[in-house]
Motif scaffolding. Structure first.
Motif, short mmCIF file in Angstrom:
data_model
loop_
_atom_site.label_atom_id
_atom_site.label_comp_id
_atom_site.label_asym_id
_atom_site.label_seq_id
_atom_site.Cartn_x
_atom_site.Cartn_y
_atom_site.Cartn_z
N VAL A 21 44.96 40.88 33.87
CA VAL A 21 45.07 39.59 34.57
C VAL A 21 45.15 38.36 33.66
O VAL A 21 45.51 37.29 34.13
CB VAL A 21 43.94 39.38 35.60
N LEU A 22 44.82 38.52 32.38
CA LEU A 22 44.90 37.36 31.48
C LEU A 22 46.25 37.33 30.79
O LEU A 22 46.73 38.35 30.31
CB LEU A 22 43.79 37.43 30.42
N PRO A 23 46.87 36.15 30.71
CA PRO A 23 48.12 36.05 29.96
C PRO A 23 47.87 36.40 28.49
O PRO A 23 46.75 36.27 27.99
CB PRO A 23 48.50 34.57 30.08
N ALA A 108 48.51 47.06 56.20
CA ALA A 108 48.18 46.47 54.90
C ALA A 108 49.41 46.45 54.00
O ALA A 108 50.30 47.29 54.12
CB ALA A 108 47.07 47.26 54.22
N THR A 109 49.44 45.49 53.11
CA THR A 109 50.45 45.43 52.05
C THR A 109 49.87 46.14 50.84
O THR A 109 48.68 45.98 50.54
CB THR A 109 50.76 43.96 51.69
N PHE A 110 50.70 46.91 50.15
CA PHE A 110 50.25 47.68 49.00
C PHE A 110 50.88 47.15 47.72
O PHE A 110 52.09 47.18 47.55
CB PHE A 110 50.60 49.16 49.19
N ILE A 111 50.03 46.61 46.85
CA ILE A 111 50.43 46.21 45.49
C ILE A 111 49.26 46.59 44.60
O ILE A 111 48.15 46.07 44.79
CB ILE A 111 50.70 44.70 45.37
N THR A 112 49.46 47.48 43.65
CA THR A 112 48.33 47.86 42.81
C THR A 112 47.82 46.64 42.04
O THR A 112 48.57 45.70 41.77
CB THR A 112 48.72 48.96 41.79
N GLY A 113 46.57 46.68 41.68
CA GLY A 113 46.00 45.59 40.90
C GLY A 113 46.73 45.39 39.59
O GLY A 113 46.88 44.27 39.12
N LEU A 116 49.87 43.38 40.30
CA LEU A 116 49.67 42.10 40.98
C LEU A 116 50.06 40.87 40.17
O LEU A 116 50.74 39.99 40.71
CB LEU A 116 48.22 41.99 41.48
N PRO A 117 49.69 40.75 38.90
CA PRO A 117 50.04 39.51 38.18
C PRO A 117 51.53 39.20 38.20
O PRO A 117 51.92 38.04 38.26
CB PRO A 117 49.55 39.77 36.76
N ARG A 118 52.38 40.22 38.18
CA ARG A 118 53.82 39.97 38.18
C ARG A 118 54.43 40.04 39.59
O ARG A 118 55.63 39.78 39.75
CB ARG A 118 54.53 40.91 37.22
N ARG A 119 53.63 40.37 40.59
CA ARG A 119 54.15 40.48 41.95
C ARG A 119 53.48 39.51 42.93
O ARG A 119 53.51 39.73 44.13
CB ARG A 119 53.98 41.92 42.44
N VAL A 142 38.48 41.16 41.22
CA VAL A 142 39.35 40.69 40.14
C VAL A 142 40.65 40.15 40.74
O VAL A 142 41.09 39.04 40.43
CB VAL A 142 39.66 41.82 39.13
N SER A 143 41.26 40.95 41.62
CA SER A 143 42.55 40.58 42.22
C SER A 143 42.44 39.33 43.07
O SER A 143 43.30 38.43 42.99
CB SER A 143 43.09 41.74 43.05
N ALA A 144 41.41 39.24 43.88
CA ALA A 144 41.23 38.07 44.75
C ALA A 144 41.03 36.81 43.92
O ALA A 144 41.55 35.74 44.26
CB ALA A 144 40.06 38.28 45.70
N SER A 145 40.29 36.92 42.81
CA SER A 145 40.08 35.74 41.97
C SER A 145 41.39 35.30 41.32
O SER A 145 41.65 34.10 41.17
CB SER A 145 38.99 35.98 40.93
N LEU A 146 42.23 36.25 40.94
CA LEU A 146 43.54 35.92 40.37
C LEU A 146 44.42 35.23 41.42
O LEU A 146 45.03 34.19 41.14
CB LEU A 146 44.24 37.17 39.85
#
Length: 175
Positions: A21-23, A108-113, A116-119, A142-146
């Motif tokens: 999740v970090l650049p 539900a929508t499915f996007i793996t964690g 996620l950063p690129r989607r 982690v995902s929700a915070s991003l």
């Protein structure tokens, strides 16, 4: 939380999720309750190619709050809350493909964690709050915070206990 922060809890998955999740050029400041985890977090960041943190917030969130600084908030919901509001939210499942295939919340929508950063542009955009779910709550946090950081206009909710709690509560799944 500190506004704009991403929550990656220190533990066995810290390096994996920090690197997800970090650049690549991220400059970090750690928020720790005590210096006990400082070296561990620093070491994990160094070994995955990040520079040493610029510092750490001594005293953690208690120190932040007691200085009267602005707070960010990420809503938390139990699976019972989610079940009661399922028609009023979009659900994002960030688990792995095998977990998704073994049963997920209908609609539900499915996007793996990891994706996620690129989607982020693929998130449902119905205007409803987004409830993020994983297996137990770590990856969804982690995902929700991003998502909250990158789409501040969107109400985001982390689902505590994830699909383990959903299934244990006897709520329906589909495959």
């Amino acid at each position: 939380h500190v506004p704009g922060a991403v929550n990656v809890g220190l533990g066995s998955s810290f390096a994996t999720w920090a690197g997800t999740v970090l650049p690549g050029d991220a400059e970090t400041v750690l928020v720790l309750d005590s210096p006990v985890g400082l070296w561990e977090a620093t070491w994990h960041l160094l070994r995955i190619g990040y520079p040493a943190p610029q510092g750490w917030l001594a005293g953690g969130m208690m120190a932040w709050r007691t200085t009267g600084r602005e707070l960010g908030r990420l809503a938390q919901a139990t699976v019972h809350d989610l079940h009661g509001r399922i028609a009023d939210v979009d659900v994002l499942d960030v688990r792995q493909p095998a977990e998704w295939s073994s049963g997920h919340i209908a609609g539900a929508t499915f996007i793996t964690g990891a994706e996620l950063p690129r989607r982020l542009g693929d998130l449902p955009d119905s205007g409803r709050p987004l409830a993020v779910v994983c297996g137990s709550g770590y990856r969804s946090s982690v995902s929700a915070s991003l998502i909250a950081r990158e789409t501040p206009h969107r109400p985001v909710v982390n689902v505590l206990g994830g699909m383990s709690a959903w299934t244990a509560a006897g709520y329906p799944t589909t495959s």
